[in-house]
Design a protein around this motif. Structure first.
Motif, PDB file in Angstrom:
ATOM      1  N   HIS A   1       0.713  -1.166  -0.047  1.00 15.03           N
ATOM      2  CA  HIS A   1       0.120  -0.132   0.033  1.00 15.03           C
ATOM      3  C   HIS A   1       0.734   1.296   0.163  1.00 15.03           C
ATOM      4  O   HIS A   1       1.920   1.372   0.533  1.00 15.03           O
TER       5      HIS A   1
ATOM      6  N   VAL B   1      -1.401   7.260   2.480  1.00 15.66           N
ATOM      7  CA  VAL B   1      -2.623   7.685   2.197  1.00 15.66           C
ATOM      8  C   VAL B   1      -2.759   9.133   2.026  1.00 15.66           C
ATOM      9  O   VAL B   1      -1.809  10.010   2.590  1.00 15.66           O
ATOM     10  N   MET B   2      -3.777   9.646   1.533  1.00 18.26           N
ATOM     11  CA  MET B   2      -4.079  11.007   1.520  1.00 18.26           C
ATOM     12  C   MET B   2      -4.660  11.767   2.729  1.00 18.26           C
ATOM     13  O   MET B   2      -4.778  10.822   3.574  1.00 18.26           O
TER      14      MET B   2
ATOM     15  N   HIS C   1      -7.891  10.793   4.267  1.00 14.97           N
ATOM     16  CA  HIS C   1      -7.960   9.236   4.693  1.00 14.97           C
ATOM     17  C   HIS C   1      -7.381   9.226   5.843  1.00 14.97           C
ATOM     18  O   HIS C   1      -8.142   8.753   7.039  1.00 14.97           O
TER      19      HIS C   1
ATOM     20  N   ASP D   1      -8.164  -0.762   8.182  1.00 20.92           N
ATOM     21  CA  ASP D   1      -7.959   0.570   8.956  1.00 20.92           C
ATOM     22  C   ASP D   1      -8.233   0.691  10.295  1.00 20.92           C
ATOM     23  O   ASP D   1      -7.433   1.166  11.056  1.00 20.92           O
TER      24      ASP D   1
ATOM     25  N   SER E   1      -9.987   4.393  -0.675  1.00 21.39           N
ATOM     26  CA  SER E   1      -9.197   5.334  -1.127  1.00 21.39           C
ATOM     27  C   SER E   1      -9.160   5.007  -2.925  1.00 21.39           C
ATOM     28  O   SER E   1      -9.585   3.846  -3.074  1.00 21.39           O
ATOM     29  N   ASN E   2      -8.586   5.664  -3.556  1.00 22.35           N
ATOM     30  CA  ASN E   2      -8.654   5.329  -4.990  1.00 22.35           C
ATOM     31  C   ASN E   2      -8.261   3.708  -5.234  1.00 22.35           C
ATOM     32  O   ASN E   2      -8.493   3.247  -5.962  1.00 22.35           O
ATOM     33  N   SER E   3      -7.125   3.480  -4.716  1.00 23.51           N
ATOM     34  CA  SER E   3      -6.464   2.303  -4.993  1.00 23.51           C
ATOM     35  C   SER E   3      -7.154   1.037  -4.343  1.00 23.51           C
ATOM     36  O   SER E   3      -6.528   0.051  -4.544  1.00 23.51           O
ATOM     37  N   THR E   4      -7.671   1.403  -3.218  1.00 28.54           N
ATOM     38  CA  THR E   4      -8.367   0.096  -2.489  1.00 28.54           C
ATOM     39  C   THR E   4      -9.664   0.235  -2.464  1.00 28.54           C
ATOM     40  O   THR E   4     -10.438  -1.089  -2.032  1.00 28.54           O
ATOM     41  N   GLN E   5     -10.653   1.019  -3.148  1.00 27.65           N
ATOM     42  CA  GLN E   5     -12.015   0.656  -3.076  1.00 27.65           C
ATOM     43  C   GLN E   5     -12.489  -0.423  -3.804  1.00 27.65           C
ATOM     44  O   GLN E   5     -13.299  -1.116  -3.268  1.00 27.65           O
TER      45      GLN E   5
ATOM     46  N   ASP F   1     -16.256   6.500   3.018  1.00 30.61           N
ATOM     47  CA  ASP F   1     -15.762   7.304   1.873  1.00 30.61           C
ATOM     48  C   ASP F   1     -15.284   8.696   2.482  1.00 30.61           C
ATOM     49  O   ASP F   1     -16.189   9.652   2.616  1.00 30.61           O
TER      50      ASP F   1
ATOM     51  N   LYS G   1     -13.986  11.003   0.710  1.00 26.83           N
ATOM     52  CA  LYS G   1     -14.128  12.221  -0.282  1.00 26.83           C
ATOM     53  C   LYS G   1     -15.520  12.531  -0.393  1.00 26.83           C
ATOM     54  O   LYS G   1     -15.784  13.929  -0.088  1.00 26.83           O
TER      55      LYS G   1
END
Length: 199
Positions: A40, A43-44, A47, A87, A117-121, A144, A146
């Motif tokens: 991974h 994270v942003m 997040h 998480d 996140s974009n890479s895990t959703q 989510d 975002k």
């Protein structure tokens, strides 16, 4: 021949999984999913912010009420074929009382919370949801950061049912006895502080 091929594939997967255990370090954020090692990326900010706010509420409540153990980030859940690092997760007292200070692999929790996140959703809504359901993890939240939305799934029989999807109102856990918080407290600092005072 088919049975032999499947056995060979599972043996190879087991060997790869053992290497995964040997190679990962405490600095790594990694999971083992269907024979593949998933590393991974960082994270942003949003997040991390959401994780911190929810972890604060859940952690303080569980500790005060002595309900069990709250794990987060790099705590590794080891299921039949796959290893995940949710998480946030929660274990009731009857499970967590058996844990040791040196333990690095943990059984299925009672509640898992994944922050998208974009890479895990795709995995959070796909393979993870199915695997958590198959291992009878009673409650699953998908958040989510975002869209500032929470989805709450509860196990009914053999399958998860979506019982709540919202940006407002309250969420009450099925697993963490008495844990009721405003959804906005997961995303907003001021609401989080109010919720802390009301826990």
């Amino acid at each position: 021949m088919i049975i032999e091929a499947v056995k060979a594939a599972l043996d190879k997967e087991k060997e790869t999984r053992l290497k995964f255990y040997d190679n990962i370090t405490e600095e790594d954020k990694a999971e083992f999913i269907n024979g593949e090692v998933i590393m991974h990326s960082p994270v942003m900010m949003r997040h991390n912010h959401v994780t911190g706010l929810l972890l604060r509420l859940l952690g303080i409540y569980v500790a005060r009420e002595q309900l069990g153990f709250v794990g987060f980030e790099k705590l590794m859940i080891s299921l039949t074929r796959n290893d995940y690092e949710p998480d946030i997760c929660f274990f009731r007292q009857e499970k967590s009382a058996q844990f040791t200070g040196d333990q690095i692999l943990f059984p299925a929790p009672d509640l898992i919370i994944e922050i998208l996140s974009n890479s895990t959703q795709a995995r959070d809504r796909g393979v993870k949801l199915k695997d958590y359901q198959a291992h009878r993890i009673e409650e699953y939240w998908i958040i989510d950061p975002k869209d500032e939305t929470l989805e709450q799934y509860h196990l009914f029989g053999e399958e998860y049912q979506l019982v709540l999807k919202s940006r407002v109102g309250d969420v009450k856990s099925f697993v963490v006895e008495g844990f009721l918080i405003p959804i906005r407290a997961i995303f907003d600092n001021a609401e989080n502080l109010k919720a802390l005072q009301n826990l």
